[in-house]
Scaffold this motif. Sequence first.
Motif, PDB file in Angstrom:
ATOM      1  N   LEU A 398      13.997 -10.001   1.994  1.00 38.11           N
ATOM      2  CA  LEU A 398      13.341  -8.706   1.805  1.00 38.11           C
ATOM      3  C   LEU A 398      11.834  -8.963   1.796  1.00 38.11           C
ATOM      4  O   LEU A 398      11.195  -9.076   0.747  1.00 38.11           O
ATOM      5  CB  LEU A 398      13.802  -8.055   0.502  1.00 38.11           C
ATOM      6  N   LEU A 399      11.247  -9.064   2.984  1.00 33.08           N
ATOM      7  CA  LEU A 399       9.853  -9.482   3.116  1.00 33.08           C
ATOM      8  C   LEU A 399       8.856  -8.498   2.531  1.00 33.08           C
ATOM      9  O   LEU A 399       7.813  -8.928   2.013  1.00 33.08           O
ATOM     10  CB  LEU A 399       9.545  -9.738   4.598  1.00 33.08           C
ATOM     11  N   PRO A 400       9.064  -7.166   2.572  1.00 33.56           N
ATOM     12  CA  PRO A 400       8.065  -6.270   1.960  1.00 33.56           C
ATOM     13  C   PRO A 400       7.969  -6.391   0.438  1.00 33.56           C
ATOM     14  O   PRO A 400       7.048  -5.813  -0.147  1.00 33.56           O
ATOM     15  CB  PRO A 400       8.544  -4.869   2.371  1.00 33.56           C
ATOM     16  N   LEU A 401       8.878  -7.103  -0.196  1.00 34.27           N
ATOM     17  CA  LEU A 401       8.859  -7.206  -1.655  1.00 34.27           C
ATOM     18  C   LEU A 401       7.674  -8.034  -2.154  1.00 34.27           C
ATOM     19  O   LEU A 401       7.038  -7.681  -3.154  1.00 34.27           O
ATOM     20  CB  LEU A 401      10.181  -7.813  -2.137  1.00 34.27           C
ATOM     21  N   TYR A 402       7.354  -9.112  -1.466  1.00 36.13           N
ATOM     22  CA  TYR A 402       6.367 -10.063  -1.990  1.00 36.13           C
ATOM     23  C   TYR A 402       4.934  -9.528  -1.891  1.00 36.13           C
ATOM     24  O   TYR A 402       4.150  -9.732  -2.832  1.00 36.13           O
ATOM     25  CB  TYR A 402       6.533 -11.390  -1.256  1.00 36.13           C
ATOM     26  N   PRO A 403       4.522  -8.826  -0.826  1.00 32.54           N
ATOM     27  CA  PRO A 403       3.205  -8.174  -0.892  1.00 32.54           C
ATOM     28  C   PRO A 403       3.110  -7.104  -1.970  1.00 32.54           C
ATOM     29  O   PRO A 403       2.042  -6.902  -2.558  1.00 32.54           O
ATOM     30  CB  PRO A 403       3.036  -7.570   0.513  1.00 32.54           C
ATOM     31  N   LEU A 404       4.233  -6.423  -2.253  1.00 30.43           N
ATOM     32  CA  LEU A 404       4.223  -5.430  -3.327  1.00 30.43           C
ATOM     33  C   LEU A 404       4.014  -6.084  -4.688  1.00 30.43           C
ATOM     34  O   LEU A 404       3.298  -5.557  -5.547  1.00 30.43           O
ATOM     35  CB  LEU A 404       5.537  -4.637  -3.300  1.00 30.43           C
ATOM     36  N   LEU A 405       4.627  -7.249  -4.903  1.00 28.56           N
ATOM     37  CA  LEU A 405       4.454  -7.942  -6.178  1.00 28.56           C
ATOM     38  C   LEU A 405       3.022  -8.422  -6.362  1.00 28.56           C
ATOM     39  O   LEU A 405       2.532  -8.486  -7.500  1.00 28.56           O
ATOM     40  CB  LEU A 405       5.426  -9.126  -6.252  1.00 28.56           C
ATOM     41  N   GLN A 406       2.344  -8.771  -5.269  1.00 28.33           N
ATOM     42  CA  GLN A 406       0.957  -9.227  -5.386  1.00 28.33           C
ATOM     43  C   GLN A 406       0.042  -8.123  -5.899  1.00 28.33           C
ATOM     44  O   GLN A 406      -0.980  -8.407  -6.528  1.00 28.33           O
ATOM     45  CB  GLN A 406       0.462  -9.735  -4.030  1.00 28.33           C
ATOM     46  N   ARG A 407       0.410  -6.869  -5.645  1.00 32.99           N
ATOM     47  CA  ARG A 407      -0.417  -5.756  -6.128  1.00 32.99           C
ATOM     48  C   ARG A 407      -0.408  -5.655  -7.651  1.00 32.99           C
ATOM     49  O   ARG A 407      -1.352  -5.121  -8.230  1.00 32.99           O
ATOM     50  CB  ARG A 407       0.090  -4.447  -5.523  1.00 32.99           C
ATOM     51  N   TYR A 408       0.652  -6.142  -8.278  1.00 26.79           N
ATOM     52  CA  TYR A 408       0.767  -6.041  -9.734  1.00 26.79           C
ATOM     53  C   TYR A 408       0.354  -7.327 -10.446  1.00 26.79           C
ATOM     54  O   TYR A 408       0.632  -7.479 -11.642  1.00 26.79           O
ATOM     55  CB  TYR A 408       2.216  -5.715 -10.123  1.00 26.79           C
ATOM     56  N   MET A 409      -0.253  -8.290  -9.766  1.00 22.75           N
ATOM     57  CA  MET A 409      -0.571  -9.586 -10.350  1.00 22.75           C
ATOM     58  C   MET A 409      -2.036  -9.694 -10.743  1.00 22.75           C
ATOM     59  O   MET A 409      -2.669 -10.722 -10.568  1.00 22.75           O
ATOM     60  CB  MET A 409      -0.212 -10.717  -9.380  1.00 22.75           C
ATOM     61  N   GLY A 410      -2.592  -8.639 -11.275  1.00 21.90           N
ATOM     62  CA  GLY A 410      -3.948  -8.708 -11.782  1.00 21.90           C
ATOM     63  C   GLY A 410      -3.989  -9.348 -13.160  1.00 21.90           C
ATOM     64  O   GLY A 410      -3.004  -9.362 -13.904  1.00 21.90           O
ATOM     65  N   GLY A 411      -5.140  -9.882 -13.494  1.00 22.48           N
ATOM     66  CA  GLY A 411      -5.253 -10.554 -14.791  1.00 22.48           C
ATOM     67  C   GLY A 411      -5.106  -9.620 -15.961  1.00 22.48           C
ATOM     68  O   GLY A 411      -4.654 -10.022 -17.035  1.00 22.48           O
ATOM     69  N   HIS A 412      -5.513  -8.331 -15.796  1.00 21.26           N
ATOM     70  CA  HIS A 412      -5.447  -7.345 -16.874  1.00 21.26           C
ATOM     71  C   HIS A 412      -4.316  -6.344 -16.650  1.00 21.26           C
ATOM     72  O   HIS A 412      -4.342  -5.248 -17.214  1.00 21.26           O
ATOM     73  CB  HIS A 412      -6.781  -6.603 -16.992  1.00 21.26           C
ATOM     74  N   GLN A 413      -3.344  -6.686 -15.828  1.00 24.83           N
ATOM     75  CA  GLN A 413      -2.227  -5.800 -15.556  1.00 24.83           C
ATOM     76  C   GLN A 413      -1.318  -5.728 -16.771  1.00 24.83           C
ATOM     77  O   GLN A 413      -1.095  -6.714 -17.483  1.00 24.83           O
ATOM     78  CB  GLN A 413      -1.439  -6.304 -14.341  1.00 24.83           C
ATOM     79  N   ARG A 414      -0.773  -4.574 -17.008  1.00 26.73           N
ATOM     80  CA  ARG A 414       0.155  -4.385 -18.119  1.00 26.73           C
ATOM     81  C   ARG A 414       1.465  -5.112 -17.837  1.00 26.73           C
ATOM     82  O   ARG A 414       2.015  -5.015 -16.737  1.00 26.73           O
ATOM     83  CB  ARG A 414       0.399  -2.888 -18.312  1.00 26.73           C
ATOM     84  N   ASP A 415       1.946  -5.843 -18.828  1.00 26.05           N
ATOM     85  CA  ASP A 415       3.201  -6.614 -18.728  1.00 26.05           C
ATOM     86  C   ASP A 415       3.170  -7.553 -17.529  1.00 26.05           C
ATOM     87  O   ASP A 415       4.135  -7.658 -16.762  1.00 26.05           O
ATOM     88  CB  ASP A 415       4.417  -5.687 -18.622  1.00 26.05           C
ATOM     89  N   VAL A 416       2.057  -8.259 -17.360  1.00 24.92           N
ATOM     90  CA  VAL A 416       1.921  -9.127 -16.188  1.00 24.92           C
ATOM     91  C   VAL A 416       2.831 -10.345 -16.306  1.00 24.92           C
ATOM     92  O   VAL A 416       3.283 -10.892 -15.288  1.00 24.92           O
ATOM     93  CB  VAL A 416       0.445  -9.541 -16.026  1.00 24.92           C
TER      94      VAL A 416
END
Length: 847
Positions: A398-416
Motif C-alpha cells: 500500500l504505497l500511498p500509506l507511507y507518504p501520508l505517515l510522513q505528514r504526521y511526523m512533525g516534532g510537535h505533532q500530537r501523539d507523535v
Amino acid sequence: MSETATGAGSNSTLPLKLSQLQNFCKRDPAGYKEDYDAQSRRLTSLVGILLLSPNADPSPSLVELIQFMAAVSSSSYKGEESDRVAALLMELLVGTSSSGVVNNNNATAEASATIPLLQSTLPLAALQLHRDIRKACVSALILMRNKGAVPPLRLLQSFFQLMAVVPDKNLRESLYHHIVNDIRNINKNGKKDEKLNRTIQSFFHRIVAASSNESTAGAEDSPTDYAAKRAVQMICDLYRRNVWNDERSVHILATAAASPNASVMSRALRFFLNIEEAMALDKKTSESQEWQGFAHVDLHLHSKKTKSRKRIIEKQIKNRQRKQNQREYGIIASREDKGVESSKKLFPAIELLHDPQGVCETILKRIKSSGSNTYKFEVKMLMLNFVTRVVGNHELILLPLYPLLQRYMGGHQRDVTAILAYCVQGCHEYVPPEEIYGILKTIAHNFITERCSEEQMAVGINAVRSICARVPSVLSTEDEEKEGAGQGGDGRETSSSWDVEAFTRDLAGYAKHKDRSISIAGRGWVNFIREVHPSLLQGKDRGLVGAGLHKAGEKPLRYGEVRAASGVEGADLLAAYEASKKNAGKKRDGDSGSDNDDDDDSESGWVEMKEGDGEDEEDVSDSGWVEMKDEEEEESDDEAPDLVLLGDDDDNADEKEEEGDGAAKGDDVDYSKLSMEDRAKLQQEVSSTRIFTASEFAKMQKLVARQQQARRDPRLAAKLKRAVARGEEFADMSDSDSDDDSDDEDIHIKGAVNATDIMADAKRKRMNKAEKLEKIIEGRQKWESKERAGGSTNTEKKRKKNFAMSKFSFSTRKKIGEKGTAKMGRKQKRSKLDGGGRDAKKRRRKF
C-alpha cells in the motif's frame, strides 16, 4: 387483581383470579378452554381501544392480562393460539403485524427470505404507547420465545426496530441482552444451528450494509445507524464469548469498518485491534476466579467440629488438590507442547479478513479525502492504527500509506510516538526500500538532531531501529545494489542518494551520548547493526559479535532476494548430532565390554587340585582350591564369527552406508567450514529420506540456534572448533526436549507495536498526585499489615511501654551492666597504653 367467572370444570359461582385460571389451564387445558377464549377476546378488545387512543392511560388490568395470555398460550395452547397472541403483541408494539407470519416454529429458512430491511420510523400509535404497556409486551414476547412458542427470526426484526426508534434506554438494554442470550442459547453446549446462524448473520449484514450506503461522513446518526451500531456490538460480544468466531462475523465487521459513520466504524476498528487481548484477559480472569473458588477452604477453626463439617472440609481439600493437579498438568502440557495445542487456538480476527487490500484502500482513501472537521483526531488515529496493522499482518503493498505517515511526523505533532509506532507496524520485508528512505530521512531530520529533547532523540533512534529490523533491505549499500538487477528510474529516492554507511555510523555515535536514554537507544542501534550488517560499522564498534559475523560475511538480503530452502533447516545438524551420539554409545559399549571381560576372568570358578604344581599349572590356594577357566572362556579364546541378527541385513547395509557417509558428512566435519552448496545438498538429502517427529524438530531448532550463536560469538566458535578436534562437538547438548519458558505473562498480539516499545527506556516519568498517594498508601499497608494472626507480641508491648515503668527491669539493668563492663574494659586498655596502669608523674605514697 382481576377476576373472572369460571365456566366448566369447577363451581360456576366462584370467581377466579388470573393466577388461579392459569394454574387450572395448565392442569386441564381442554376443560378451561372457554375461560381462556373469554380472556383472549377481552385482550383483543382492550388492545383495539388502546390503539384508538394511545395517549390515554391504559387499563390497570391490561399488563396482567398480557402476561397471562403469553404464559398460558405458550404452555397450554402452543400453536395457533400462541401465534395469534404473538402477532397481536407485535402489532401493538410496532404498529403492524410482521409480514409473512410463520405458523411453523421450525421454518427459519422461509422466514429469512421474508425479513425486509428495517423501517426508519414507527406508526404514531406505537411511538405514543405507554412505557409500561411496551415493557409488558416485550417481556411477554421474551417469555414466549424462551418457551419455544415463537421463532427467533420473528422477534429479531421487531426488536431491532424498537431499539432503533424508541428512546427508552432501559428497554434497549433489555432487548439487547435478550438477543445476545438467545443466540448464545441456540449455540449452547457446542450444538450450533448453522442454518439459523447464517440467516441471522445475513440479517445483521443487511443492516450494516444499509447503514454504510445511507449514512454520510460527519452527519447525525439515523435510526439505521443506531441499529447498525447495536448489530456490530452484538457481533463483537458474541465473538468475544466464542459463539460466532467464524469468517462470516469478521466479514460483517469488515463491512462496518468501511462505513462512513464514525461510531459504527470506530466500534468495528476497536474490535479488530483489541479483541485478542480482551479474550486473553477474560480467559485469565476466569481461570483465576475458578482457582480462587477451589483454593479457599473453610477449616472451621472457630466453630464447633462436627462430622458433617469434617466431611465438607475433606471434600473441599480433595477438590482443591484435584484442581491443583489439573493446573500443574496443564502447565506441563503447555511447556511440552510442540505445536499441537497452539494450532487449535483462535486465529486473530485480522487474519480472517476476506479482502484486506480493499478494506485498507477504502479506509486510507477516506482518511486522505476527509477534512479536519469530518472525523475527530482520535478516530483518524484509530483508522491509521488499523490500516498499518492489516498491512503489517497481511504484508500488503500500500504505497500511498507511507507518504501520508510522513505528514504526521512533525516534532510537535500530537501523539507523535503513537504515529511512529503505527509506522513501524506498517513496515514489512516486501515494502520497497525507496518508500522507507523517505520515512527514515524525515525521522532523522525531525527527531535525531541536537535541537530536539533527549526523549525525542531516543524515540527517533528506537523507531529507526525498529523500522530497519522489519525492512532489512534498506541497509543494503550502493555496491550491493549494483550487484543486483537494474535500478528503477521512477525518480524515487534510492540508496545512491542515501548514504547508508554514513547514516549508520552517525547513529552509532549516539551510543556515547551524555544522556542515558540516548546512550541506551544508541547502544541498541549498534547491537542491531552488529547482528544484521556489521560491515557498516567501524572496526572499534563491531565488538566481538560483529567481528565474528563480519568475518563470516553477514549482510542483509537485497529487496526481492530470497534464499530458497533446499530442505528442513537443521536437518544436516541433526544427522551429525545423531551420528556423534551413536559413535559415543559404541565407544562406551566397547569400554564396558572390556571391563566385563576382566570381571569375568576375576570372578571365574575355583577347582580343587593337588599341591606341588609348577607356575605354568593352575595356582593352588591355601585351602586347596585352584582357579580354573570355564569352558565358555576357553572357547572365547578362539576367534568367534560376528553375530548377525536375522532380517537386519538390509539395515546393517544401510547403517554401514550411513556410517560411511557420516565419516564423509557428519562425524568429523566442521559445518562452519562447509560451503553453502555442500550444506544445502546434505540438508536436502537428509530431509528427503526421513520423516521428522516433533521432538526432532525441537532438537533441530536447538542446533540451529546454537550454530547461529557460534557465528555471532568467536569465542564460542573457537570452543566448538576445539570440541570438534576432540570429537566432542555435541557433548554439551542434552537429549531432553524441554525448553525453559520465560516468565513473561504479558499478552503479545501478532503484529502490534505499542508506543511504549519505542519510548525512552531511562526516562523516569513524573508521577501525578493520584499516583503519589497510591504509592504512599501501598507503603503504609505494606509495613502496617501483620503477617501473623493474633495480637501484638511481648517485644512490641515492651517497645511501647513507658520508660519510667521499665527503668529498673532486669533487661534494662542487664543492658546497663553490659555497657558498664565495656566501659571499664576500655579504661583498662587505655591505662595499659599510658604506662602500665598508673600515672608516672603522680607522687607515690610513703609508708
